[in-house]
Design a protein around this motif. Structure first.
Motif, PDB file in Angstrom:
ATOM      1  N   VAL A  64      38.722  49.225  44.276  1.00 12.17           N
ATOM      2  CA  VAL A  64      39.600  49.642  43.188  1.00 12.17           C
ATOM      3  C   VAL A  64      39.306  48.767  41.984  1.00 12.17           C
ATOM      4  O   VAL A  64      39.356  47.539  42.075  1.00 12.17           O
ATOM      5  CB  VAL A  64      41.087  49.509  43.584  1.00 12.17           C
ATOM      6  CG1 VAL A  64      41.977  49.972  42.447  1.00 12.17           C
ATOM      7  CG2 VAL A  64      41.374  50.296  44.851  1.00 12.17           C
ATOM      8  N   THR A  65      38.989  49.375  40.856  1.00 12.86           N
ATOM      9  CA  THR A  65      38.635  48.631  39.654  1.00 12.86           C
ATOM     10  C   THR A  65      39.821  48.564  38.703  1.00 12.86           C
ATOM     11  O   THR A  65      40.424  49.585  38.364  1.00 12.86           O
ATOM     12  CB  THR A  65      37.431  49.271  38.940  1.00 12.86           C
ATOM     13  OG1 THR A  65      36.301  49.239  39.826  1.00 12.86           O
ATOM     14  CG2 THR A  65      37.078  48.499  37.675  1.00 12.86           C
ATOM     15  N   VAL A  66      40.151  47.342  38.306  1.00  6.33           N
ATOM     16  CA  VAL A  66      41.194  47.090  37.316  1.00  6.33           C
ATOM     17  C   VAL A  66      40.514  46.975  35.955  1.00  6.33           C
ATOM     18  O   VAL A  66      39.699  46.084  35.737  1.00  6.33           O
ATOM     19  CB  VAL A  66      41.962  45.794  37.644  1.00  6.33           C
ATOM     20  CG1 VAL A  66      42.994  45.483  36.562  1.00  6.33           C
ATOM     21  CG2 VAL A  66      42.627  45.902  39.013  1.00  6.33           C
ATOM     22  N   GLU A  67      40.852  47.868  35.056  1.00  9.76           N
ATOM     23  CA  GLU A  67      40.218  47.902  33.747  1.00  9.76           C
ATOM     24  C   GLU A  67      40.994  47.056  32.732  1.00  9.76           C
ATOM     25  O   GLU A  67      42.187  46.783  32.900  1.00  9.76           O
ATOM     26  CB  GLU A  67      40.125  49.344  33.236  1.00  9.76           C
ATOM     27  CG  GLU A  67      39.346  50.284  34.138  1.00  9.76           C
ATOM     28  CD  GLU A  67      37.850  49.997  34.146  1.00  9.76           C
ATOM     29  OE1 GLU A  67      37.394  49.159  33.346  1.00  9.76           O
ATOM     30  OE2 GLU A  67      37.146  50.627  34.962  1.00  9.76           O
ATOM     31  N   ALA A  68      40.291  46.675  31.669  1.00 16.15           N
ATOM     32  CA  ALA A  68      40.902  45.887  30.608  1.00 16.15           C
ATOM     33  C   ALA A  68      42.023  46.670  29.919  1.00 16.15           C
ATOM     34  O   ALA A  68      41.970  47.903  29.823  1.00 16.15           O
ATOM     35  CB  ALA A  68      39.846  45.490  29.572  1.00 16.15           C
ATOM     36  N   ARG A  69      43.041  45.918  29.485  1.00 18.76           N
ATOM     37  CA  ARG A  69      44.147  46.453  28.686  1.00 18.76           C
ATOM     38  C   ARG A  69      44.965  47.477  29.452  1.00 18.76           C
ATOM     39  O   ARG A  69      45.618  48.339  28.868  1.00 18.76           O
ATOM     40  CB  ARG A  69      43.637  47.078  27.381  1.00 18.76           C
ATOM     41  CG  ARG A  69      42.579  46.283  26.647  1.00 18.76           C
ATOM     42  CD  ARG A  69      43.132  45.069  25.953  1.00 18.76           C
ATOM     43  NE  ARG A  69      43.784  45.427  24.698  1.00 18.76           N
ATOM     44  CZ  ARG A  69      44.301  44.549  23.838  1.00 18.76           C
ATOM     45  NH1 ARG A  69      44.269  43.252  24.135  1.00 18.76           N
ATOM     46  NH2 ARG A  69      44.868  44.935  22.718  1.00 18.76           N
ATOM     47  N   SER A  70      44.944  47.367  30.770  1.00 16.38           N
ATOM     48  CA  SER A  70      45.683  48.295  31.603  1.00 16.38           C
ATOM     49  C   SER A  70      46.592  47.487  32.537  1.00 16.38           C
ATOM     50  O   SER A  70      46.112  46.654  33.306  1.00 16.38           O
ATOM     51  CB  SER A  70      44.718  49.158  32.423  1.00 16.38           C
ATOM     52  OG  SER A  70      45.421  50.007  33.295  1.00 16.38           O
ATOM     53  N   LEU A  71      47.891  47.715  32.462  1.00 15.28           N
ATOM     54  CA  LEU A  71      48.848  47.016  33.311  1.00 15.28           C
ATOM     55  C   LEU A  71      48.704  47.534  34.739  1.00 15.28           C
ATOM     56  O   LEU A  71      48.817  48.730  34.985  1.00 15.28           O
ATOM     57  CB  LEU A  71      50.268  47.259  32.792  1.00 15.28           C
ATOM     58  CG  LEU A  71      51.380  46.405  33.399  1.00 15.28           C
ATOM     59  CD1 LEU A  71      51.242  44.958  32.962  1.00 15.28           C
ATOM     60  CD2 LEU A  71      52.731  46.960  32.958  1.00 15.28           C
ATOM     61  N   THR A  72      48.468  46.625  35.681  1.00 21.84           N
ATOM     62  CA  THR A  72      48.171  47.015  37.054  1.00 21.84           C
ATOM     63  C   THR A  72      48.999  46.175  38.017  1.00 21.84           C
ATOM     64  O   THR A  72      49.105  44.960  37.851  1.00 21.84           O
ATOM     65  CB  THR A  72      46.675  46.806  37.358  1.00 21.84           C
ATOM     66  OG1 THR A  72      45.896  47.575  36.431  1.00 21.84           O
ATOM     67  CG2 THR A  72      46.340  47.238  38.773  1.00 21.84           C
TER      68      THR A  72
END
Length: 289
Positions: free
Chosen positions: A54-62
């Protein structure tokens, strides 16, 4: 700046934190009984969670429930990222939609694809929360918690309209319709709201109209933990908070956290954290000088 400690025991709690972390490949998964929130200003992090990348992308609240084994296996163009950890019991008491709680409990990663304005606001919020807690945690903790709760309520509203979940969620979503999962979730929430009282397995089972033996088996199969084990984790986490944030006597903290004797408290605390309550208080206060 923190990074993953390969020597930390499984389920050792982080407590409530908002810190900057340095990305490093993790040689083994981590597990801790908190909700974890990640926010990156740039680049991406890739986790292995429940067999899925699972990839957590920049500027995305996760966010995800960190009791599920999670392991960073790759990162790109990231020098640092924000990590917030929230004790699981606190999170469940915030009144977020049950459907969102369930997705986290079954191991989904929830992520919000924000517009540019929201991302910029999030970046400022994370920076402020980090600075506030670094500068004066006692003064700003309640303020940060209120602002964080409000932000997650907004995420829940957005997520329910436009869900963005991890690749394994097709199976997870199918399982969410299961009445067994719903009952297990109700039991987890019941424990989170009542762990300070003298909880009995029968009382927990009664809240979902199940026989105590069946309720215990169902909960263990669903969450990989026993009912008594989850009660103990909540109580120990509350005791840790009180040990750090108050000058109360250890016996008073034991009873305030829900334990019925000092000896049981000392044993459970040592088994969970690897330290005595007195040693934990001393080390935390030394580290914060």
């Amino acid at each position: 700046m923190r990074h993953f400690d390969t020597q930390r025991p499984e389920f050792a709690p982080y407590g409530f934190t908002c810190e900057l972390w340095e990305p490093v490949p993790m040689p083994r998964p981590d597990r801790h009984d908190e909700i974890e929130i990640n926010f990156l200003d740039s680049g991406s992090l890739t986790y292995l969670i429940g067999g899925n990348r699972v990839t957590v992308e920049a500027r995305s609240l996760t966010l995800f429930w960190a009791a599920v084994p999670h392991q960073i296996v790759e990162f790109r163009d990231v020098t640092h990222y924000y990590v917030i950890t929230i004790p699981f019991g606190w999170f469940l008491q915030w009144g977020l939609p049950e459907s969102l709680q369930t997705q986290l409990i079954v191991g989904s990663i929830l992520s919000e694809n924000s517009d540019e304005k929201t991302s910029a606001r999030d970046s400022s919020l994370f920076e402020q929360w980090h600075d506030d807690l670094l500068k004066s945690p006692d003064e700003f903790r309640d303020i940060v918690l209120l602002e964080l709760k409000a932000r997650l309520l907004r995420l829940a509203r957005s997520h329910l309209k436009n869900p963005v979940t991890s690749p394994g969620d097709r199976d997870a979503n199918a399982n969410q319709s299961s009445p067994n999962l719903a009952k297990a979730e109700v039991m987890a929430c019941y424990i989170a709201r009542n762990f300070k009282s003298r909880l009995q397995i029968k009382e927990i089972a009664d809240c979902v109209d199940l026989h105590p033996d069946y309720a215990s088996t169902l909960f263990r199969k669903t969450f990989g933990a026993t009912l008594n084990g989850l009660i103990t984790r909540h109580r120990v986490a509350e005791a840790q908070r009180l040990l750090v944030s108050s000058n109360d006597q250890i016996i008073d903290i034991a009873f305030a956290a829900g334990f019925d004797s000092l000896s049981r408290f000392n044993r459970a605390f040592k088994e969970t954290t690897g330290m005595t309550p007195r040693g934990f208080r001393k080390e935390c206060r030394f580290n914060h000088r």
